[in-house]
Design an enzyme around this catalytic site. Sequence first.
Site, short mmCIF file in Angstrom:
data_model
loop_
_atom_site.label_atom_id
_atom_site.label_comp_id
_atom_site.label_asym_id
_atom_site.label_seq_id
_atom_site.Cartn_x
_atom_site.Cartn_y
_atom_site.Cartn_z
N HIS A 58 38.54 -0.38 -14.65
CA HIS A 58 38.82 -0.30 -13.22
C HIS A 58 38.18 -1.51 -12.53
O HIS A 58 36.98 -1.72 -12.65
CB HIS A 58 38.22 1.01 -12.70
CG HIS A 58 38.45 1.26 -11.26
ND1 HIS A 58 39.47 2.08 -10.81
CD2 HIS A 58 37.82 0.83 -10.16
CE1 HIS A 58 39.45 2.12 -9.50
NE2 HIS A 58 38.45 1.37 -9.07
N HIS B 41 29.51 5.48 -8.58
CA HIS B 41 28.70 4.30 -8.31
C HIS B 41 27.72 4.47 -7.19
O HIS B 41 27.81 5.40 -6.39
CB HIS B 41 29.60 3.08 -8.04
CG HIS B 41 30.54 3.28 -6.88
ND1 HIS B 41 31.61 4.13 -6.94
CD2 HIS B 41 30.57 2.74 -5.65
CE1 HIS B 41 32.27 4.09 -5.79
NE2 HIS B 41 31.65 3.25 -4.98
N GLU C 115 29.69 1.85 2.68
CA GLU C 115 31.15 2.01 2.55
C GLU C 115 31.64 3.05 3.55
O GLU C 115 31.42 4.25 3.37
CB GLU C 115 31.51 2.47 1.13
CG GLU C 115 31.11 1.49 0.05
CD GLU C 115 31.54 1.97 -1.34
OE1 GLU C 115 32.39 2.87 -1.43
OE2 GLU C 115 31.00 1.44 -2.32
N HIS D 84 29.67 6.43 2.85
CA HIS D 84 28.76 6.46 1.72
C HIS D 84 27.78 5.32 1.96
O HIS D 84 28.13 4.15 1.85
CB HIS D 84 29.53 6.30 0.41
CG HIS D 84 30.54 7.40 0.22
ND1 HIS D 84 31.86 7.18 -0.06
CD2 HIS D 84 30.40 8.74 0.33
CE1 HIS D 84 32.50 8.34 -0.12
NE2 HIS D 84 31.63 9.30 0.11
N HIS E 281 28.18 8.15 -5.08
CA HIS E 281 29.45 8.80 -4.78
C HIS E 281 30.47 8.44 -5.86
O HIS E 281 30.18 7.68 -6.76
CB HIS E 281 29.95 8.44 -3.38
CG HIS E 281 30.21 6.98 -3.18
ND1 HIS E 281 29.21 6.06 -3.00
CD2 HIS E 281 31.35 6.27 -3.16
CE1 HIS E 281 29.73 4.86 -2.87
NE2 HIS E 281 31.05 4.95 -2.97
O1 LIG Z 1 34.04 4.70 -3.03
C1 LIG Z 1 35.24 4.51 -2.91
O2 LIG Z 1 36.08 5.41 -3.04
C2 LIG Z 1 35.74 3.09 -2.73
C3 LIG Z 1 35.79 2.41 -4.03
C4 LIG Z 1 36.96 2.35 -4.72
C5 LIG Z 1 37.01 1.77 -5.95
O3 LIG Z 1 38.17 1.72 -6.60
C6 LIG Z 1 35.86 1.25 -6.52
C7 LIG Z 1 34.67 1.29 -5.82
C8 LIG Z 1 34.64 1.87 -4.57
O4 LIG Z 1 33.52 1.90 -3.85
FE LIG Z 2 32.50 3.47 -3.19
#
Ligand SMILES: O=C(O)Cc1cc(O)ccc1O
Ligand SMILES: [Fe+2]
Length: 648
Positions: A299, A342, A348, A372, A378
Site C-alpha cells: 500500500h 499507523h 490527519e 487523528h 489509527h
Molecule cells: O488514516 C487514513 O485513513 C488516511 C490514510 C490513508 C492511507 O491510505 C494511508 C495512510 C493514511 O493516513
Molecule cells: Fe492516517
Amino acid sequence: MGEGLFRLWVSQYMSGFGNEHVSEDPRCPGALPEGQNNPQVCPYGLYAEQLSGSAFTCPRPTNKRSWLYRILPSVCHKPFKPLEEGHLTHNWDEVEPDPNQLRWKPFEIPKAPQNKLDFVSGLHTLCGAGEPRGRNGIAVHIFVCNTSMLDRCLYNSDGDFLIVPQHGKLLITTEFGKMLVEPNEICVIQQGMRFSVEVFGETRGYILEVYGAHFELPDLGPIGANGLANPRDFLVPVAWYEDRQVPGGYTVISKYQGKLFAAQQDFSPFNVVAWHGNYTPYKYHLEKFMVINSVAFDHADPSIFTVLTAKSTRPGVALADFVIFPPRWGVANNTFRPPYYHRNCMSEFMGLIKGHYEAKEEGFQPGGASLHSMMTPHGPDADCFEKASKAKLEPERVAEGTMAFMFESSLSLAVTKWGLQTSNRLDKNYYKCWEPLKSHFNPKCKDGDSTTSLGSLFQCLTTLLVKKFFLKSNRNLRPFPLVLWLVTWEKRPTPTSLQPPFRLNKPCSLSRYSSDLCSRPFTSFVTLLWTCSSTSMSLLYAEYRGTITSLVLLATLFLIQARMLLAFLATWAHCRLIFRRLSTNTPRSFSAGQLSSHCMLYLVRIRGNSQPLFTGRPENTTQCVFHREKIGINKAFSAVCRGRAFQS
Ligand SMILES: O=C(O)Cc1cc(O)ccc1O
Ligand SMILES: [Fe+2]
C-alpha cells in the site's frame, strides 16, 4: 440572477495553475492598459489597483500579484468595526487538549427561515493551530448555510481558504469574476480576495485555512512531467463587473487576526472591469485527478494523492496538504489493500464528500469528519481488517462513487469548544470500531490461519436467521450485534501439536465462561443460552484448522454476498453436525465419519484449490482421504444438498 443564466455566465473560465492571465469584461474592450500597469489615466476612467499575494521581492517562481482595473478603488469605505464572529475562532486554548481519535457525525445544517445563516455567519471553526499574526498556522472550519450573502462580501487578511463544498453548490462572485463550485469540486480563494457566496438551499462544506503560505501543486519527482492534478485543469474566472450603487450600504467583511471586522461602502466591490496577473482565485474538479497507485504489491503512502500542498519552511514538510482518495483500481498482489495501521508525526483531518471511505465503511459519513492527531494510532476498523485480510485479491474498483479527502498538517491541531461540545456531533463510540480486533497470533502456525469457530447450535441458528432476513437488504452482515458479539467472544484454544483437520479437546466448563459473562452483563442471557447449548454438546473446544476454519468462519460472520452459497452450505453442514451430535446422548469425540458434512466441504475446497488434503494423517481421517480420491466436486455438493451423511 437565475441559476440557468448564471451557469451560462460562469461556464467561461481560463485554465492553468498559477498562470499569468489577462481578462476584460467584454462590455469594455480594451479596458486593460497596454504595455504598462498604471498609466496616468486608465482606459474608461478606471482606477488601477495592485493586489499582492507575495512579498514584492519574492523570487520569480513564488512571486504573485494581480492588477485590477476598477470603477472605484477598494480604499473607498468607512472605517472597519468589530463584527460578531459567531463560532469562528483561532483560540486554541478553549478546551483541554484531546489526543483521542475523534470522529464527528454529519454537521447539522440549520433550516431557513427560522435560523438563517449565510456563508460568513455559518462558519464554525473545528480545529487548528498556529497564529495568524505570526503567519504560520492552519484552521479547519465547517460551513453550514442556507442563505446567500446579500450585499456583503468577505476577504481573508490572515491567509488562504481552500473550500470543499460537500452539500449544495456555491456560486461565488469574486473581484476576478464568478465561479460555480459544486460538490466534488474545490476552490481556493487566496488572501485578500473579496468574494460573496450565493447558495441554493441547505449547503455544507469544509474549509482549510492556511496562514502564511499559498497552495502549490506538489512536485512530481520520478513521476515525471504529468500526473496527479494537472495544471491545465485548474480554472480561473473571467472578468465580470457590476456598477451598482448600494444605498443601504454594502458590507465588506475582513477576517483579520482571527477576528471579523465590517466596513460599509456605497457600492458593490465587484467593480473590476479588467484584470491581469497570476494571483487569482481558482477551482478544480476532483474527478480530473490522475490517480497513481501501487501496481505490484504493498500500500503506497497517501501522499500519492496530494492535490495541493501549502509548504512550510522545512523542505518536504507541509503546513498542510490537501489529499483525496478518489475512485481507482486496486490491484496490489499479496497485499493488505486498505490503509495500514499507523501512527503519524502529522495531524490527519478527514472529511467525506460522498460515498464510503475504504477503511471505515460505516460510521464515517458524508458531511462528517474525523481527526487523528499527531501520533494517535489509527487504521482500518475491525470489519475492514477482517474483510481485507480474507479478500480474494482480484483487480477491483476501490472507492467507486466515493470522495474522501484529508487535510494533513505538520502542526499539532487543537480542537475547539464548538468541535468537542457545542456542535454535539462528536461520535462517542468511535474507539469501539477497533475493539473487535483480535489476536490472530499463533506461534505454531506461521501462516497465521488458525482462527477457531466454536460449534454452537445457537450461534449457527442465529447466523442462519440473520442471513435469511438481513442479508438481502444489506451488503454486509455486520450490523447484527448478536452475532458480532458471539464471534467476538469466541475463544481460541491453546494450539497443540496435533495435525489438522480437527480434533476435540475437553468440554468447556461453565465456570470459565461465567467470568467473561460478568464483564458483559447485558448479553448475559445470550451467553448463558450459548454456553449451555454448546457445553451440552461438548463441541466447544472443537478446533478446526486450515481451510475448514475459513469455511466455518464464513458461515458464522464475515459474509459477503458473493459467497452466500458457500456460506449457506457451510452453515447447513455445521447445523447438521450439531443435530447429529444432539441425537447421541453422551459426548463423543469427532471422527471423520461423524463429521462427514464438514469433510465434504473441506474436500470441495481442497479440490478447488488443488492442495493436499492433510499434511499428516491423523486417526479417523482415512475416510476423508479416501473420499477425496473418489468423489468429484459435484457429487460432494449434491450430497450436502440432499442432506445425506457422506458414507463410502
Ligand atoms: O488514516 C487514513 O485513513 C488516511 C490514510 C490513508 C492511507 O491510505 C494511508 C495512510 C493514511 O493516513
Ligand atoms: Fe492516517
